[in-house]
Design a protein around this motif. Structure first.
Motif, PDB file in Angstrom:
ATOM      1  N   ARG A  18       0.840  -1.196   0.000  1.00 18.56           N
ATOM      2  CA  ARG A  18       0.000   0.000   0.000  1.00 18.56           C
ATOM      3  C   ARG A  18       0.882   1.255   0.000  1.00 18.56           C
ATOM      4  O   ARG A  18       0.603   2.214  -0.717  1.00 18.56           O
ATOM      5  N   GLU A  19       1.952   1.244   0.776  1.00 17.03           N
ATOM      6  CA  GLU A  19       2.883   2.382   0.805  1.00 17.03           C
ATOM      7  C   GLU A  19       3.513   2.590  -0.576  1.00 17.03           C
ATOM      8  O   GLU A  19       3.615   3.722  -1.061  1.00 17.03           O
ATOM      9  N   ILE A  20       3.940   1.514  -1.204  1.00 14.23           N
ATOM     10  CA  ILE A  20       4.524   1.614  -2.545  1.00 14.23           C
ATOM     11  C   ILE A  20       3.489   2.165  -3.516  1.00 14.23           C
ATOM     12  O   ILE A  20       3.782   3.074  -4.307  1.00 14.23           O
ATOM     13  N   PHE A  21       2.274   1.640  -3.470  1.00 16.71           N
ATOM     14  CA  PHE A  21       1.201   2.106  -4.350  1.00 16.71           C
ATOM     15  C   PHE A  21       0.931   3.593  -4.142  1.00 16.71           C
ATOM     16  O   PHE A  21       0.774   4.354  -5.106  1.00 16.71           O
ATOM     17  N   GLU A  22       0.883   4.022  -2.892  1.00 17.14           N
ATOM     18  CA  GLU A  22       0.635   5.434  -2.599  1.00 17.14           C
ATOM     19  C   GLU A  22       1.754   6.316  -3.130  1.00 17.14           C
ATOM     20  O   GLU A  22       1.504   7.399  -3.673  1.00 17.14           O
ATOM     21  N   SER A  25       1.380   6.625  -6.775  1.00 21.58           N
ATOM     22  CA  SER A  25       0.224   7.442  -7.174  1.00 21.58           C
ATOM     23  C   SER A  25       0.605   8.922  -7.270  1.00 21.58           C
ATOM     24  O   SER A  25      -0.072   9.688  -7.954  1.00 21.58           O
ATOM     25  N   ARG A  26       1.686   9.303  -6.614  1.00 24.54           N
ATOM     26  CA  ARG A  26       2.145  10.695  -6.677  1.00 24.54           C
ATOM     27  C   ARG A  26       2.943  10.966  -7.941  1.00 24.54           C
ATOM     28  O   ARG A  26       2.840  12.049  -8.521  1.00 24.54           O
ATOM     29  N   SER A  27       3.766   9.984  -8.343  1.00 24.18           N
ATOM     30  CA  SER A  27       4.573  10.136  -9.561  1.00 24.18           C
ATOM     31  C   SER A  27       5.261   8.805  -9.876  1.00 24.18           C
ATOM     32  O   SER A  27       5.460   7.979  -8.982  1.00 24.18           O
ATOM     33  N   PRO A  28       5.631   8.600 -11.141  1.00 20.90           N
ATOM     34  CA  PRO A  28       6.381   7.391 -11.498  1.00 20.90           C
ATOM     35  C   PRO A  28       7.724   7.376 -10.772  1.00 20.90           C
ATOM     36  O   PRO A  28       8.345   8.423 -10.561  1.00 20.90           O
ATOM     37  N   VAL A  29       8.154   6.173 -10.363  1.00 21.50           N
ATOM     38  CA  VAL A  29       9.399   6.036  -9.602  1.00 21.50           C
ATOM     39  C   VAL A  29      10.126   4.775 -10.048  1.00 21.50           C
ATOM     40  O   VAL A  29       9.491   3.743 -10.297  1.00 21.50           O
ATOM     41  N   ALA A  30      11.449   4.871 -10.118  1.00 18.02           N
ATOM     42  CA  ALA A  30      12.278   3.710 -10.434  1.00 18.02           C
ATOM     43  C   ALA A  30      12.411   2.828  -9.192  1.00 18.02           C
ATOM     44  O   ALA A  30      12.295   3.303  -8.056  1.00 18.02           O
ATOM     45  N   ALA A  35      13.443   1.661  -3.296  1.00 17.86           N
ATOM     46  CA  ALA A  35      14.220   0.893  -2.318  1.00 17.86           C
ATOM     47  C   ALA A  35      14.992   1.815  -1.378  1.00 17.86           C
ATOM     48  O   ALA A  35      15.118   1.526  -0.181  1.00 17.86           O
ATOM     49  N   ARG A  36      15.502   2.920  -1.897  1.00 15.48           N
ATOM     50  CA  ARG A  36      16.240   3.870  -1.041  1.00 15.48           C
ATOM     51  C   ARG A  36      15.315   4.522  -0.021  1.00 15.48           C
ATOM     52  O   ARG A  36      15.734   4.852   1.084  1.00 15.48           O
ATOM     53  N   ASP A  37      14.065   4.715  -0.399  1.00 19.17           N
ATOM     54  CA  ASP A  37      13.124   5.438   0.461  1.00 19.17           C
ATOM     55  C   ASP A  37      12.348   4.542   1.424  1.00 19.17           C
ATOM     56  O   ASP A  37      11.615   5.045   2.267  1.00 19.17           O
ATOM     57  N   ILE A  40      13.048  -1.568   3.363  1.00 21.40           N
ATOM     58  CA  ILE A  40      13.153  -2.957   2.916  1.00 21.40           C
ATOM     59  C   ILE A  40      14.168  -3.025   1.780  1.00 21.40           C
ATOM     60  O   ILE A  40      14.519  -2.009   1.186  1.00 21.40           O
ATOM     61  N   SER A  41      14.624  -4.216   1.484  1.00 18.50           N
ATOM     62  CA  SER A  41      15.650  -4.386   0.456  1.00 18.50           C
ATOM     63  C   SER A  41      15.089  -4.165  -0.949  1.00 18.50           C
ATOM     64  O   SER A  41      13.873  -4.235  -1.171  1.00 18.50           O
ATOM     65  N   ARG A  42      15.996  -3.945  -1.880  1.00 13.51           N
ATOM     66  CA  ARG A  42      15.585  -3.771  -3.273  1.00 13.51           C
ATOM     67  C   ARG A  42      14.869  -5.017  -3.805  1.00 13.51           C
ATOM     68  O   ARG A  42      13.844  -4.893  -4.490  1.00 13.51           O
ATOM     69  N   PRO A  43      15.384  -6.247  -3.527  1.00 12.29           N
ATOM     70  CA  PRO A  43      14.642  -7.431  -3.989  1.00 12.29           C
ATOM     71  C   PRO A  43      13.227  -7.506  -3.402  1.00 12.29           C
ATOM     72  O   PRO A  43      12.291  -7.927  -4.087  1.00 12.29           O
ATOM     73  N   ALA A  44      13.058  -7.085  -2.152  1.00  8.45           N
ATOM     74  CA  ALA A  44      11.721  -7.092  -1.539  1.00  8.45           C
ATOM     75  C   ALA A  44      10.812  -6.090  -2.241  1.00  8.45           C
ATOM     76  O   ALA A  44       9.636  -6.374  -2.493  1.00  8.45           O
TER      77      ALA A  44
END
Length: 110
Positions: A18-22, A25-30, A35-37, A40-44
């Motif tokens: 849900r956090e990732i989705f939110e 929803s603000r802007s496209p993200v790589a 993962a930096r923000d 959790i790990s990049r693979p997660a």
């Protein structure tokens, strides 16, 4: 509720997804930026994005060596349609219940 909507809501039931989705929803993200923000790990992050993509909530595109994710506007429109119908029915039921309650409260004539 159709199967698509059910799967989408189940996917959003996970707080991290849900956090990732939110965020998306603000802007496209790589993926790397997500993962930096996040704590959790990049693979997660990639696994969560895969789930969101599999249920149709997000889409991705290649930008050089990166994958950039964004919310699928059609998916958001479908979820909004579901919630609009849900709240419409809920409010109608509430209105009916309060009217019935008001009718029961009216003094009866002898």
């Amino acid at each position: 509720m159709n199967t698509y909507q059910q799967r989408a809501l189940q996917a959003l039931g996970d707080p991290t997804r849900r956090e990732i989705f939110e965020r998306l929803s603000r802007s496209p993200v790589a993926v790397g930026q997500l993962a930096r923000d996040l704590p959790i790990s990049r693979p997660a992050v990639s696994q969560h994005l895969r789930v969101l993509k599999d249920v149709g909530l997000v889409i991705d595109r290649r930008a050089g060596t990166r994958r950039v994710y964004q919310v699928d506007p059609q998916a958001v429109a479908a979820l909004r349609e579901y919630f609009d119908a849900f709240w419409g029915h809920a409010l109608q039921s509430f209105q009916t219940a309060t009217k019935a309650s008001d009718d029961d409260q009216q003094p009866k004539e002898l």
